[in-house]
Design an enzyme around this catalytic site. Structure first.
Site, short mmCIF file in Angstrom:
data_model
loop_
_atom_site.label_atom_id
_atom_site.label_comp_id
_atom_site.label_asym_id
_atom_site.label_seq_id
_atom_site.Cartn_x
_atom_site.Cartn_y
_atom_site.Cartn_z
N GLU A 274 0.84 -1.20 0.00
CA GLU A 274 0.00 0.00 0.00
C GLU A 274 0.87 1.25 0.00
O GLU A 274 0.57 2.23 -0.70
CB GLU A 274 -0.91 0.02 1.24
CG GLU A 274 -1.89 -1.13 1.33
CD GLU A 274 -1.33 -2.32 2.09
OE1 GLU A 274 -0.11 -2.59 1.96
OE2 GLU A 274 -2.09 -2.98 2.82
N CYS B 202 -0.87 0.63 7.48
CA CYS B 202 -1.31 0.90 6.10
C CYS B 202 -2.75 1.37 6.06
O CYS B 202 -3.12 2.18 5.19
CB CYS B 202 -1.13 -0.35 5.25
SG CYS B 202 0.60 -0.70 4.95
N ALA C 180 9.67 -36.69 -8.05
CA ALA C 180 9.57 -37.06 -9.46
C ALA C 180 9.71 -38.57 -9.55
O ALA C 180 10.67 -39.14 -9.00
CB ALA C 180 10.69 -36.38 -10.25
N GLU D 236 11.96 -32.19 -0.68
CA GLU D 236 12.38 -32.70 -2.00
C GLU D 236 12.89 -34.14 -1.92
O GLU D 236 13.69 -34.57 -2.75
CB GLU D 236 13.46 -31.78 -2.60
CG GLU D 236 12.94 -30.40 -2.95
CD GLU D 236 13.67 -29.79 -4.13
OE1 GLU D 236 13.98 -30.50 -5.10
OE2 GLU D 236 13.93 -28.58 -4.06
N LEU E 15 12.40 -39.72 4.03
CA LEU E 15 11.99 -38.43 4.58
C LEU E 15 10.54 -38.13 4.18
O LEU E 15 9.76 -37.63 4.99
CB LEU E 15 12.92 -37.31 4.10
CG LEU E 15 12.65 -35.97 4.78
CD1 LEU E 15 13.00 -36.02 6.27
CD2 LEU E 15 13.42 -34.84 4.10
N1 LIG Z 1 13.14 -38.54 -7.92
C1 LIG Z 1 13.07 -37.75 -6.89
O1 LIG Z 1 12.19 -36.87 -6.80
C2 LIG Z 1 14.07 -37.88 -5.78
C3 LIG Z 1 14.19 -36.85 -4.85
C4 LIG Z 1 15.10 -37.02 -3.81
C5 LIG Z 1 15.83 -38.19 -3.71
N2 LIG Z 1 15.68 -39.16 -4.62
C6 LIG Z 1 16.42 -40.43 -4.50
O2 LIG Z 1 16.05 -40.99 -3.25
C7 LIG Z 1 17.16 -41.71 -2.73
C8 LIG Z 1 17.39 -41.28 -1.30
O3 LIG Z 1 16.23 -41.57 -0.53
P1 LIG Z 1 16.34 -42.23 0.91
O4 LIG Z 1 15.00 -42.63 1.34
O5 LIG Z 1 17.41 -43.25 0.87
O6 LIG Z 1 16.95 -41.04 1.79
P2 LIG Z 1 16.35 -39.69 2.34
O7 LIG Z 1 14.89 -39.82 2.56
O8 LIG Z 1 16.87 -38.60 1.51
O9 LIG Z 1 17.09 -39.58 3.72
C9 LIG Z 1 16.74 -40.49 4.75
C10 LIG Z 1 17.70 -40.34 5.89
O10 LIG Z 1 17.53 -39.09 6.53
C11 LIG Z 1 17.83 -39.24 7.91
N3 LIG Z 1 16.69 -38.80 8.73
C12 LIG Z 1 16.80 -38.09 9.88
N4 LIG Z 1 15.61 -37.88 10.41
C13 LIG Z 1 14.72 -38.47 9.60
C14 LIG Z 1 13.32 -38.58 9.67
N5 LIG Z 1 12.57 -38.05 10.66
N6 LIG Z 1 12.71 -39.28 8.71
C15 LIG Z 1 13.43 -39.82 7.68
N7 LIG Z 1 14.76 -39.73 7.58
C16 LIG Z 1 15.41 -39.06 8.54
C17 LIG Z 1 18.06 -40.71 8.15
O11 LIG Z 1 19.45 -40.92 8.19
P3 LIG Z 1 20.17 -40.95 9.60
O12 LIG Z 1 19.51 -42.05 10.36
O13 LIG Z 1 21.58 -41.19 9.31
O14 LIG Z 1 19.87 -39.62 10.20
C18 LIG Z 1 17.49 -41.37 6.94
O15 LIG Z 1 18.14 -42.58 6.61
C19 LIG Z 1 18.33 -41.44 -3.64
O16 LIG Z 1 18.52 -42.55 -4.49
C20 LIG Z 1 17.92 -40.25 -4.44
O17 LIG Z 1 18.47 -40.26 -5.73
C21 LIG Z 1 14.83 -39.03 -5.67
#
Ligand SMILES: NC(=O)c1ccc[n+]([C@@H]2O[C@H](COP(=O)([O-])OP(=O)(O)OC[C@H]3O[C@@H](n4cnc5c(N)ncnc54)[C@H](OP(=O)(O)O)[C@@H]3O)[C@@H](O)[C@H]2O)c1
Length: 371
Positions: A46, A78, A148, A286, A291
Site C-alpha cells: 500500500e 497501512c 519425481a 524434496e 523423509l
Molecule cells: N526422484 C526424486 O524426486 C528424488 C528426490 C530425492 C531423492 N531421490 C532419491 O532418493 C534416494 C534417497 O532416498 P532415501 O530414502 O534413501 O533417503 P532420504 O529420505 O533422503 O534420507 C533419509 C535419511 O535421513 C535421515 N533422517 C533423519 N531424520 C529423519 C526422519 N525423521 N525421517 C526420515 N529420515 C530421517 C536418516 O538418516 P540418519 O539415520 O543417518 O539420520 C534417513 O536414513 C536417492 O537414491 C535419491 O536419488 C529421488
C-alpha cells in the site's frame, strides 16, 4: 484483484516473514498506483502504491490482496495511510490472521467512513499466502512434498541413480518453486546419493534456505550443499548430542540445529516449529523416500506435487518408503487433485486431507505414532 495478485506473486518467497501483497490504486477506471511488498517485507504494497499515486489517490479505490495492517510497526499502519491519502473505497482479497491485525485493518477503514469490500478472489488470495497464514495460525510453515517418479512409482533406480527422472520442463518448474519457497528440505540419503545443490538456477532467481536432515552426521562435508557459494545458508538438522561435532565437521557456513529424535529419526514437527521461528513460511520437501514417509506420517505435509515421467523401471526406490498403510482404507487421502502436462511428464497435485487422515490412522502405530 487479479493484477494485484500477479504483483504479489512476483514477490512470493522474498517477503518472509511478511506476506506477499499486491496493491493497485484506481481512479476513474485508470490505474494510478501499483505496489507489492518489497524484499524482506518492507515497505508494504500500500505504501508503494500510494507513493506512486500521489494526489491521484484522493477519492480513488484501493485494491489490495491482503488486509491492510492496523498496527504501528517499523512504519505507520497501512489502513491509516489509506485513510490519510483520502482513499474513498477499499477492496480487500482476504483478512490477515496475524493477531495484531485480524480484522482491525478493516474496522479502522470502516470507522473512517470508507466503503470496504472484503473477500474478492478470497481463495486465490489466501492460497498465495498460505505459508504466512500457516505460520501465524499453526506455528509451522506450509509444506509441499515434491517428488519425481516413474509410472511405476520409483524415484530412483536400484543403484540409487535418479538423474534424471523428469523432463527439463518439470525441473524448470521445480526451480521456480524453489524461488517461491523460503526453504527446501532433503534427507541425508539424498545428499549422499545425489550431491544436490538445491539452489534456484533461473535467471534472477534467489536461493532458498537449504535444510539437510541427518541425525548421525553421515553426509560428507565435501558435498556441494555445504560448500557452494550462495546468498542463502545451508542448515543441518541433527541429533542434539551431535551439535558441537557438526559445527566442527561442516564449518561456519553451515547453520547447525539440534533436534530431539522421534520414532522415525529426527523430530520433524520440532524442525517445522524451529523453521517457523526463523521466519520460514513456505517449505518444499524434496525427498528422498524415507523423509517423504516420515513427513507424511508426522502430519506436516499440506500438499503433494508428484511428477509422473513416462518411464517404467520395474525395480528401484519407491516414492514413499515406510508409510505402510496396511489396507486401502488406511491409505492417505489426497483431495482437490489436479493433473497437468509438463514437458513429457504429468504433474499430479493435491491437498492432504488432515482430519480424515487422523481418524483413518488412529491406533495404527505402523503408520505413525505422531500423526
Ligand atoms: N526422484 C526424486 O524426486 C528424488 C528426490 C530425492 C531423492 N531421490 C532419491 O532418493 C534416494 C534417497 O532416498 P532415501 O530414502 O534413501 O533417503 P532420504 O529420505 O533422503 O534420507 C533419509 C535419511 O535421513 C535421515 N533422517 C533423519 N531424520 C529423519 C526422519 N525423521 N525421517 C526420515 N529420515 C530421517 C536418516 O538418516 P540418519 O539415520 O543417518 O539420520 C534417513 O536414513 C536417492 O537414491 C535419491 O536419488 C529421488
Amino acid at each position: 484483484m487479479r493484477e494485484a495478485l500477479a504483483l504479489a506473486r512476483e514477490m512470493l518467497g522474498l517477503t518472509s516473514p511478511n506476506p506477499a501483497v499486491g496493491c493497485l490504486i484506481v481512479r476513474d477506471g485508470r490505474v494510478v498506483g501499483r505496489g507489492a511488498t518489497a524484499r524482506g517485507g518492507r515497505p508494504h504494497a500500500e505504501t508503494q502504491a500510494l507513493a506512486e499515486a500521489g494526489e491521484h489517490a484522493r477519492g480513488a479505490t484501493a485494491i489490495v490482496s491482503f488486509e491492510p495492517c492496523a498496527h504501528q510497526g517499523q512504519t505507520p499502519p497501512c489502513a491509516r495511510a489509506l485513510i490519510e491519502a483520502g482513499i474513498a473505497r477499499v477492496v480487500i482479497g482476504c483478512t490477515d490472521p496475524y493477531p495484531a491485525v485480524r480484522g482491525r485493518g478493516i474496522a479502522m477503514l470502516r470507522r473512517a467512513g470508507i466503503e470496504t469490500v472484503v473477500g474478492v478472489l478470497e481463495q486465490d488470495c489466501r492460497r498465495l499466502n498460505e505459508g504466512f497464514i500457516m505460520r501465524v495460525t499453526r506455528g509451522r510453515p506450509f509444506a509441499l512434498l515434491k517428488l519425481a517418479m516413474t509410472l511405476d512409482g520409483r524415484i530412483a533406480a536400484a543403484n540409487g541413480d535418479s538423474h534424471w527422472v523428469s523432463s527439463p520442463a518439470s525441473r524448470r518448474l521445480v526451480h521456480q518453486w524453489r524461488r517461491e519457497c523460503d526453504a527446501v528440505i532433503v534427507g541425508a540419503g539424498t545428499v549422499i546419493a545425489d550431491n544436490p545443490r538445491l539452489t534456484c538456477r533461473l535467471p534472477g532467481g534467489r536461493d532458498p534456505l537449504r535444510v539437510v536432515v541427518d541425525s548421525r552426521l553421515r553426509c560428507p562435508p565435501e558435498q556441494r550443499v555445504f560448500r557452494q557459494r550462495s546468498a542463502a545458508p545451508t542448515l543441518l538438522a541433527t541429533a542434539a548430542e551431535h551439535v558441537r561435532r557438526a559445527q566442527r565437521r561442516y564449518g561456519e557456513r553451515t547453520t547447525i540445529v539440534g533436534l530431539p529424535r522421534s520414532s522415525r529419526g529426527l523430530d520433524l514437527k520440532r524442525l517445522m516449529r524451529e523453521l517457523a521461528r526463523r521466519g520460514v513460511c513456505r517449505v518444499m520437501f524434496e525427498g528422498g523416500a524415507h523423509l517423504a514417509a516420515s513427513a507424511l506420517a508426522a502430519g506436516i505435509i499440506d500438499r503433494v506435487a508428484f511428477f509422473l515421467a513416462p518411464k517404467i523401471l520395474g525395480s528401484g526406490m519407491p516414492a514413499v518408503d515406510g508409510l505402510s498403510a496396511a489396507t486401502m482404507r488406511r491409505a492417505l487421502p489426497v483431495a482437490a487433485t489436479t493433473a497437468q502436462a509438463v514437458g513429457d511428464d504429468w504433474l499430479i497435485q493435491g491437498d492432504i486431507v488432515t482430519d480424515r487422515r487422523r481418524s483413518a490412522f488412529a491406533g495404527d502405530r505402523s503408520v505413525s505414532a505422531s500423526a
